[in-house]
Design an enzyme around this catalytic site. Structure first.
Site, short mmCIF file in Angstrom:
data_model
loop_
_atom_site.label_atom_id
_atom_site.label_comp_id
_atom_site.label_asym_id
_atom_site.label_seq_id
_atom_site.Cartn_x
_atom_site.Cartn_y
_atom_site.Cartn_z
N SER A 66 -26.53 35.47 71.20
CA SER A 66 -26.79 36.38 70.09
C SER A 66 -26.16 35.88 68.79
CB SER A 66 -26.29 37.79 70.40
OG SER A 66 -25.85 37.90 71.71
N TYR A 67 -25.08 35.11 68.91
CA TYR A 67 -24.37 34.67 67.71
C TYR A 67 -24.32 33.16 67.55
CZ TYR A 67 -23.18 39.49 68.06
OH TYR A 67 -23.29 40.85 68.18
N SER A 68 -24.90 32.45 68.49
CA SER A 68 -24.80 30.99 68.43
C SER A 68 -25.97 30.32 69.12
CB SER A 68 -23.50 30.55 69.11
OG SER A 68 -23.54 30.87 70.48
N LYS A 97 -21.88 23.89 69.67
CA LYS A 97 -22.17 25.32 69.48
C LYS A 97 -22.19 25.59 67.99
CE LYS A 97 -20.55 29.73 71.34
NZ LYS A 97 -19.73 30.31 72.45
N ALA A 157 -22.34 19.81 79.49
CA ALA A 157 -22.48 20.06 80.93
C ALA A 157 -23.98 20.10 81.23
CB ALA A 157 -21.79 21.36 81.31
N GLU A 163 -26.24 26.20 84.26
CA GLU A 163 -25.38 27.25 84.81
C GLU A 163 -25.40 27.26 86.34
OE1 GLU A 163 -27.00 30.85 83.15
OE2 GLU A 163 -26.41 30.32 81.10
N ASP A 167 -14.31 37.29 81.46
CA ASP A 167 -15.75 37.43 81.67
C ASP A 167 -16.27 36.33 82.60
OD1 ASP A 167 -18.22 38.69 81.40
OD2 ASP A 167 -18.70 37.72 79.50
N GLU A 196 -22.90 32.70 85.28
CA GLU A 196 -23.51 32.19 84.02
C GLU A 196 -22.51 31.40 83.20
OE1 GLU A 196 -23.93 35.39 85.19
OE2 GLU A 196 -25.29 36.45 83.82
N ASP A 254 -17.33 29.75 77.58
CA ASP A 254 -17.42 31.07 76.96
C ASP A 254 -16.08 31.81 76.96
OD1 ASP A 254 -18.47 33.13 75.59
OD2 ASP A 254 -20.04 33.64 77.03
#
Ligand code: ADE
Length: 329
Positions: free
Chosen positions: A44-46, A63, A115, A119, A158, A162, A176
């Site tokens: 959403s931001y990157s 990123k 990577a 995921e 978190d 994923e 993340d």
């Protein structure tokens, strides 16, 4: 607003002065030092793009964050947390490493380990479930990475499949850290204290950008620990709850607490309402039952997890990262 970047010496360039004498100049990497390629992911931001260092022809994942959007959506705090956390975590193969940060008028750039395997979740979905050997290997790599970040005073908050990426060798890299909790360095006496130098890319990309304190963070519903729901407080053991959920998921093909909506998922978590499917290996069940414990102080600590019979045969430490990954089954 100010988006200060402390001058990080990241490379030197040989030049000659007016007298023809060689001098080495310190230069900071910038956008133009990279050739940007394919899109690896979008949040959403990157946006994460593959990019090659034009000088050394090394490929990274970069990123790219839109400054205006981050300020407008009050996410400045999280961008700074991600950078500060990654700057503490530069010496472990199981964590996506931050090499450089820079910015232009529009965007912030985080140059990270690439990577290429995507995921862990994607591989799990393709396979349905992992067998015990694969779960042991991937579980061990994830746990070794958690042990490292906890030793550096970082709680991820978190962890989920994923956020576990795989590299070319099919080794795991945790990513993340935008919602990490950074513990006070003074609460880590075993560390000998900080040097005050947080390495390349140090500095606050959005110094001076004041934003309201966000409401206490809750991670992804299925992996949220009960203490976060009841006391609104996460601790190192909260990552071990998530680790228990991940182990369960690798073997069962689905997370232990899953319901139609978030509220129902939370109700299941605080009631410890989950079951093992038929055929779930007994030794893994024993470990998961010692991790999915409501009281965080009663969860198995990392050294006991490493010594649990489920991880028999695992070579902990550097050897774990030199091992060939088992073929997914
Ligand atoms: N997607 C998000 N981060 C990534 C990374 N570091 N490497 C590859 N793909 C990614």
């Amino acid at each position: 607003e100010e988006w200060k970047e402390r001058g990080a010496a990241v490379a030197t360039r040989q030049e000659v002065d007016q007298n023809g004498r060689p001098v080495s100049k310190i230069v900071k990497k910038g956008v133009n030092d990279f050739h940007f390629g394919r899109t690896l992911g979008e949040g959403s931001y990157s946006t994460v793009l593959a990019a090659t260092d034009r000088q050394i022809h090394r490929e990274y994942a970069v990123k790219v964050l839109d400054k205006r959007h981050i300020i407008k959506e009050k996410k400045v705090k999280y961008v700074n947390i991600e950078k500060d956390a990654l700057n503490r975590l530069t010496e472990h193969p199981g964590i996506v490493r931050l090499y450089y940060t820079f910015q232009d008028e529009r965007s912030l750039y985080f140059v990270l380990d690439l990577a290429n395997g995507g995921e862990l979740l994607g591989h799990l979905k393709k396979m349905g479930t992992f067998d015990e050997e694969c779960t042991r290997f991937y579980g061990a790599q994830i746990l070794d990475s958690i042990a490292y970040m906890h030793s550096k005073g970082i709680i991820h908050r978190d962890l989920k499949p994923e956020n576990v990426l795989l590299d070319e060798q099919m080794h795991t890299k945790i990513t993340d850290f935008g919602t990490a909790k950074i513990l006070d360095i003074r609460s880590r006496p075993q560390d000998g204290g900080g040097t005050g130098n947080d390495g390349p890319g140090a500095g606050d990309p959005m110094d001076g950008v004041e934003q309201e304190r966000a409401v206490s963070f809750v991670g992804t519903a299925e992996y949220v620990s009960p203490e976060l729901l009841t006391d609104k407080n996460a601790c190192k053991a909260s990552d071990l709850w998530a680790f228990g959920c991940i182990l369960y998921q690798l073997l069962a093909g689905r997370p232990p607490f899953k319901a139609g909506n978030e509220y129902q998922t939370f109700q299941k978590i605080v009631a410890l309402d989950y079951h093992f499917p038929d055929g779930f290996p007994a030794v893994a069940r024993d470990l998961v039952e010692r991790l999915l414990v409501l009281d965080p102080s009663k969860r198995l600590p990392i050294d006991h997890i490493k010594a649990h019979p489920f991880f028999d045969g695992i070579q902990w430490g550097k050897g774990l990262w030199k091992q060939k990954a088992p073929r997914l089954r």
